[in-house]
Design a protein around this motif. Sequence first.
Motif, PDB file in Angstrom:
ATOM      1  N   MET A 542      59.557  18.424 -17.978  1.00 13.68           N
ATOM      2  CA  MET A 542      58.532  17.814 -17.125  1.00 13.68           C
ATOM      3  C   MET A 542      57.547  18.871 -16.636  1.00 13.68           C
ATOM      4  O   MET A 542      56.324  18.665 -16.652  1.00 13.68           O
ATOM      5  CB  MET A 542      59.219  17.130 -15.936  1.00 13.68           C
ATOM      6  N   LEU A 543      58.048  20.026 -16.216  1.00 15.06           N
ATOM      7  CA  LEU A 543      57.165  21.110 -15.763  1.00 15.06           C
ATOM      8  C   LEU A 543      56.288  21.615 -16.897  1.00 15.06           C
ATOM      9  O   LEU A 543      55.102  21.909 -16.704  1.00 15.06           O
ATOM     10  CB  LEU A 543      58.001  22.259 -15.192  1.00 15.06           C
ATOM     11  N   ILE A 630      56.000  26.333  -6.392  1.00 15.73           N
ATOM     12  CA  ILE A 630      56.747  25.642  -7.439  1.00 15.73           C
ATOM     13  C   ILE A 630      57.883  24.802  -6.871  1.00 15.73           C
ATOM     14  O   ILE A 630      58.144  23.695  -7.350  1.00 15.73           O
ATOM     15  CB  ILE A 630      57.305  26.646  -8.473  1.00 15.73           C
ATOM     16  N   HIS A 631      58.568  25.314  -5.851  1.00 18.09           N
ATOM     17  CA  HIS A 631      59.686  24.527  -5.321  1.00 18.09           C
ATOM     18  C   HIS A 631      59.190  23.213  -4.706  1.00 18.09           C
ATOM     19  O   HIS A 631      59.877  22.193  -4.751  1.00 18.09           O
ATOM     20  CB  HIS A 631      60.508  25.345  -4.319  1.00 18.09           C
ATOM     21  N   GLU A 632      57.962  23.211  -4.170  1.00 20.60           N
ATOM     22  CA  GLU A 632      57.388  21.972  -3.643  1.00 20.60           C
ATOM     23  C   GLU A 632      57.022  21.019  -4.789  1.00 20.60           C
ATOM     24  O   GLU A 632      57.166  19.797  -4.675  1.00 20.60           O
ATOM     25  CB  GLU A 632      56.144  22.275  -2.808  1.00 20.60           C
ATOM     26  N   VAL A 633      56.548  21.583  -5.897  1.00 22.85           N
ATOM     27  CA  VAL A 633      56.258  20.760  -7.073  1.00 22.85           C
ATOM     28  C   VAL A 633      57.536  20.065  -7.540  1.00 22.85           C
ATOM     29  O   VAL A 633      57.539  18.872  -7.873  1.00 22.85           O
ATOM     30  CB  VAL A 633      55.664  21.620  -8.210  1.00 22.85           C
ATOM     31  N   LEU A 634      58.639  20.818  -7.550  1.00 27.81           N
ATOM     32  CA  LEU A 634      59.916  20.238  -7.965  1.00 27.81           C
ATOM     33  C   LEU A 634      60.333  19.105  -7.033  1.00 27.81           C
ATOM     34  O   LEU A 634      60.782  18.044  -7.487  1.00 27.81           O
ATOM     35  CB  LEU A 634      61.003  21.323  -8.000  1.00 27.81           C
ATOM     36  N   TYR A 635      60.191  19.331  -5.719  1.00 29.62           N
ATOM     37  CA  TYR A 635      60.532  18.276  -4.766  1.00 29.62           C
ATOM     38  C   TYR A 635      59.695  17.017  -5.014  1.00 29.62           C
ATOM     39  O   TYR A 635      60.196  15.889  -4.964  1.00 29.62           O
ATOM     40  CB  TYR A 635      60.324  18.760  -3.331  1.00 29.62           C
ATOM     41  N   ALA A 667      63.206  28.619  -8.254  1.00 30.02           N
ATOM     42  CA  ALA A 667      61.763  28.530  -7.998  1.00 30.02           C
ATOM     43  C   ALA A 667      61.405  29.302  -6.738  1.00 30.02           C
ATOM     44  O   ALA A 667      60.379  29.997  -6.682  1.00 30.02           O
ATOM     45  CB  ALA A 667      61.341  27.065  -7.871  1.00 30.02           C
ATOM     46  N   SER A 668      62.244  29.203  -5.714  1.00 28.05           N
ATOM     47  CA  SER A 668      61.998  29.957  -4.469  1.00 28.05           C
ATOM     48  C   SER A 668      62.084  31.450  -4.721  1.00 28.05           C
ATOM     49  O   SER A 668      61.294  32.236  -4.175  1.00 28.05           O
ATOM     50  CB  SER A 668      63.018  29.534  -3.404  1.00 28.05           C
ATOM     51  N   ALA A 669      63.058  31.868  -5.541  1.00 24.08           N
ATOM     52  CA  ALA A 669      63.185  33.291  -5.874  1.00 24.08           C
ATOM     53  C   ALA A 669      61.954  33.764  -6.644  1.00 24.08           C
ATOM     54  O   ALA A 669      61.439  34.863  -6.407  1.00 24.08           O
ATOM     55  CB  ALA A 669      64.454  33.522  -6.697  1.00 24.08           C
ATOM     56  N   TYR A 670      61.470  32.935  -7.570  1.00 22.26           N
ATOM     57  CA  TYR A 670      60.280  33.277  -8.354  1.00 22.26           C
ATOM     58  C   TYR A 670      59.070  33.488  -7.449  1.00 22.26           C
ATOM     59  O   TYR A 670      58.250  34.386  -7.678  1.00 22.26           O
ATOM     60  CB  TYR A 670      60.016  32.168  -9.371  1.00 22.26           C
TER      61      TYR A 670
END
Length: 697
Positions: A542-543, A630-635, A667-670
């Motif tokens: 999806m990403l 990115i972590h917000e995109v995932l959410y 994603a948070s680590a990235y």
Amino acid sequence: EHLQRQATLVHYAQITTIDSFCLNLIRDHFHLLDIDPSFRIGDEGELLLLRQDVMEALLETYYEQGNPSFEQFVDTYASGKADGGIEDYILQIYTFAQSNPWPALWLEACRMELVQMESGHMMDTQWMKFLLTDVKQQMQELREQMQRAISVCMEEGGPSAYVKTLEEDADLLDGLEQAKDYETLNRRLKEVTFGRLSAARGEIDAEKKNYVTSCRDRVKKAIGNLRENYAFEDMEEAVADLTGTKEVVLILLQLAEEFMVRYQAEKREKNMVDFNDLEHYALDVLVKPGEGTLQYSETADELSKRYAEILVDEYQDSNSVQETLINSLSGERFGRPNVFMVGDVKQSIYKFRLARPELFMEKYETYTKEESPHQKIELHQNFRSRASVLESINDVFYAVMTKNLGNISYTEESALHPGALFEPTEREVGTTTELLLIHTGKEASKQADEELAEYTSREMEAKVIANKIRELTHPTDGLPIWDKEKKEYRIAEYGDIVILLRSISGWTDSFLNVLTGEGIPAYAETGTGYFNTIEVETVLSMLAVIDNPMQDISLAAVLRSPIVGVTDEELAVLMTAYKKSTEKGQDRGLYGAFRFYLKGEHPGDALWQKLVDFDKFQQEMRMEATYLPIHEVLYRVFVKTGYYDYVAAMPAGEVRRANLDMLVEKASAYEKTSYKGLFHFIRYIENLKKYDTDFGE
């Protein structure tokens, strides 16, 4: 006793890893190094991205220069039309260099070996010394096998007529073992001929005869392999071939060294270090290479006086860098050896990660058994297993573990001896080791059981194991085991049983499916497989589509997933409509078919509605991905598609949900790295997958 004598030191003990020690040492002495004190340890994925960028820039520079030697190097090492092969070779050399205390000196030593080889000093090279040592060890082991065969010949019922020929064979092995140089070895391997065994008459024990002939066949095969590997051409041709590789190998070393310099500069630019840097910076604080000896700093001398003892666990897995660090901290050079090492070379499995078990063996073979400053304390007893288990293991290892195979000869001294005490019981406990055999050939399976013919060989193994588990856990006739908590014997339960596999890759799914199907609860704690789980693959696809929808595999994965819900039949309709259209000449693959179908009018068409909804969603997400982390995109993907709740409702939903949570953590680590954006995050994950940096489910 040793620990009791040193009990007063407990208050001063520092239990730490090499990495933690090095990190603290560098932060305390950063003024001695050319680094910023605010440096950070780079995230693994970030370092892989940076390494890839540096490699691409390096190769681009060399391609632009048009150096004939580099072009010859590419022709020699590249596989296919891509640079993947040569990148891997450069990284291998770089990695080997990093496992040495001073990488640049190691690379220079490699160059000197090429010069030695060209100037006629091939015998002085380290690899030639290794080759001859390896051959010597092999000949010693083959000689021992031959001597055992001769002993069997001399026994009652043995084929004594074979003795003369076997003794001649043993003399051949002696001649190969005593070869002092490659030229002699090359010649003698070419000259080896094995005589014909005399006819064995009389009452000969068939089993003893078979043992002797099998042993001789193994020896002949081993010598044949040596001849094929080391004497397939004459000495002059071998030297010419080796010297002919000089130019391309020199370029390889040059590329590895320049990659090391550029990579180090990029890390310094980003104020970042990796774990190799921690060890090498610590060495810079403690010790410098000198002419034939090492020069220890005042810091090293102060630290070596501070520690009463240095205790090292898993010593067989140390490498040269760690050994140099430990030596710089020990009191050895002040006349007070104080390094206490624990290890077992039979458990050395990290040589592929550049561990050097020979460091362990050098001490094992030189330290005394008697009380001395350099004493070897053998730990013979095993407190984990019953005698029946240990006896089986010993029987196998006595036969197969040799010095050449496992760095140590398996003798009474190195064998496992039972040390645990178990309460006596009326019933037999600790059954003898069993070997369960099944024929996995298709025809044999059909003849044995029509039902088994439907299973793969792995599933058949799991079936046999399931039957054994039911036998062990039978309420009345099962295996009694000692319950440590209840202090009594009880029948084995499912939770007492573990299945050990040489490799879990490709096996766990088969075993779990069969065992659970047989009503036996089973769980596998895998160290890999995270990126291959359906929920992680789907979200990563999806990403990828949000970043660039013109990727057929990722787009097909998302369309077929529950996120969109397109069926196989609908995909076929989608592609057929596109192939029949006038736009087929543009051939933009699945994405072209997707856009074409959206342009048509299909009132009431369920497929068209799915594609419209998905197109709107992916365009919204592409816009949001330009400014959201990115972590917000995932959410947003989880919430808007409902996919997070969907996987939670699937079998093993808790694990699947945890896998998606881990993706958010990555994603948070990235986002804490120097790279930004969805494109680089996808590269970040691809690099973690490529270099097997897996996390397990």
